[in-house]
Design an enzyme around this catalytic site. Structure first.
Site, mmCIF file in Angstrom:
data_model
loop_
_atom_site.group_PDB
_atom_site.id
_atom_site.type_symbol
_atom_site.label_atom_id
_atom_site.label_comp_id
_atom_site.label_asym_id
_atom_site.label_seq_id
_atom_site.Cartn_x
_atom_site.Cartn_y
_atom_site.Cartn_z
ATOM 1 N N TYR A 164 -9.723 -6.331 4.030
ATOM 2 C CA TYR A 164 -9.370 -7.268 2.973
ATOM 3 C C TYR A 164 -10.325 -8.451 2.898
ATOM 4 O O TYR A 164 -10.410 -9.104 1.861
ATOM 5 C CB TYR A 164 -7.924 -7.745 3.164
ATOM 6 N N ARG A 197 4.586 0.384 3.781
ATOM 7 C CA ARG A 197 4.111 1.729 3.458
ATOM 8 C C ARG A 197 5.222 2.452 2.700
ATOM 9 O O ARG A 197 6.412 2.178 2.891
ATOM 10 C CB ARG A 197 3.775 2.507 4.727
ATOM 11 N N LYS A 221 4.327 3.143 11.977
ATOM 12 C CA LYS A 221 3.683 4.260 12.663
ATOM 13 C C LYS A 221 3.984 4.195 14.161
ATOM 14 O O LYS A 221 3.941 3.133 14.764
ATOM 15 C CB LYS A 221 2.171 4.210 12.421
ATOM 16 N N ARG A 249 0.758 -2.358 -1.628
ATOM 17 C CA ARG A 249 0.599 -2.860 -0.246
ATOM 18 C C ARG A 249 -0.711 -3.640 -0.111
ATOM 19 O O ARG A 249 -0.748 -4.712 0.503
ATOM 20 C CB ARG A 249 0.649 -1.668 0.703
ATOM 21 N N HIS A 266 -0.637 -3.097 11.433
ATOM 22 C CA HIS A 266 -1.890 -2.483 11.875
ATOM 23 C C HIS A 266 -2.054 -2.655 13.375
ATOM 24 O O HIS A 266 -1.870 -3.756 13.904
ATOM 25 C CB HIS A 266 -3.089 -3.143 11.175
ATOM 26 N N HIS A 319 0.380 2.344 -2.147
ATOM 27 C CA HIS A 319 -0.645 1.759 -1.273
ATOM 28 C C HIS A 319 -1.364 0.618 -1.972
ATOM 29 O O HIS A 319 -1.744 -0.364 -1.323
ATOM 30 C CB HIS A 319 -1.624 2.839 -0.838
#
Length: 304
Positions: free
Chosen positions: A278, A150, A174, A246, A269, A243
């Protein structure tokens, strides 16, 4: 009260600086709306102010924001409000939670933009010679594409996060969740060359890996500008963002046979459903190949 809530987000929840800034902005918008549109005049630092807030006030605020912001942005604002009022109930004795029943708007999911492998090669074809800033830019792009980071993770990297012996980079994503990601030989070589030429960091930058021309830490906004610039220079016919780089990392891994669980781990994730976006891209590609190659894809003409 807002200051203590922000400290809670930073220290206890360990949210990223980017998320904390977004939540602060959301709360400023809410306070202004409550005072101007809902006539709540008690000083915002008091518990009495928040006790006046009702669900209909928050719903009205969300309807107003939907006119100006997209569904994803409004969804984040709802998450911020839910976090705030849960904090007020648990820590400040608020008896009713007006955000409890708020629901995010339906967000129509679009397939992420990504680069073809040939386009990624063009993006990374930067003649840096011995120019420090061009070498930095090449290192940024190599790292983004090699590791799928990110933009906030790239900005927050320190030199100490790189482990050249193991060829991995240590990333805090995150919720400050730590993960180790393989660097790849090319990215590792470019990063080592960059560090040999890199100017001294300013005191405020600490151990920052990527520096701006003044020696400060390269911000997420500057990184986004950098990616856009090199996308245009490479002649890419699509909007290029960090992004998108990524997404390209994840898509190319999937197309070359990587397991979805491995991609989930590399991207950081928390839910596999996020990574499964994806698979839609890959299915779309399979359909395109089928339409071009299979006799039945063109109807009955080939069979007649």
């Amino acid at each position: 009260m807002i200051a203590s809530f922000i400290r809670y987000l930073e220290v206890e929840r360990q949210l990223s600086p980017h998320t904390v800034r977004a939540y602060k902005s959301d709360l400023k918008q809410l306070l202004l709306f409550l005072e101007e549109e809902c006539a709540l005049q008690v000083p915002a630092v008091s518990d009495a102010f928040w006790a006046q807030v009702k669900e209909e006030h928050l719903q009205k605020f969300m309807r107003a924001r939907m006119i100006q912001d997209g569904a994803a942005s409004v969804g984040r604002k709802i998450a911020a409000l839910k976090t705030l009022f849960k904090y007020l109930c648990n820590r400040c004795g608020l008896s009713m939670n007006p955000a409890a029943l708020l629901r995010p708007p339906q967000n129509r999911r679009h397939l992420p933009v990504y680069l073809e492998e040939e386009e990624a090669d063009r993006l990374l074809d930067i003649d840096y010679s011995d120019d420090e800033l061009k070498l930095r830019d090449r290192a940024v792009l190599e790292l983004m594409y090699a590791c799928g980071l990110r933009v906030s993770e790239v900005s927050e990297l320190d030199v100490g996060n790189l482990r050249f012996i193991d060829e991995v980079v240590r990333v805090f994503g995150k919720g400050r969740k730590e993960r180790l990601i393989p660097l790849g030989r090319v990215a590792a070589e470019i990063l080592q060359k960059y560090l040999e030429l890199r100017r001294p960091a300013a005191a405020a930058a600490g151990d920052a890996l990527f520096l701006n021309a003044r020696g400060g830490r390269l911000s997420a906004r500057s990184l986004s500008t950098l990616v856009k610039k090199y996308g245009l220079r490479a002649g890419l016919q699509k909007p290029l963002t960090p992004h998108a780089v990524r997404h390209s990392f994840a898509t190319h891994l999937l197309q070359n046979g990587a397991d979805l669980r491995v991609i989930q781990e590399l991207l950081g994730h928390s839910s596999l459903s996020t990574t499964q976006r994806y698979t839609h891209i890959d299915v779309k590609r399979l359909i395109e190949v089928y339409d071009k190659a299979h006799p039945l894809a063109q109807g009955d003409e080939k069979r007649s």
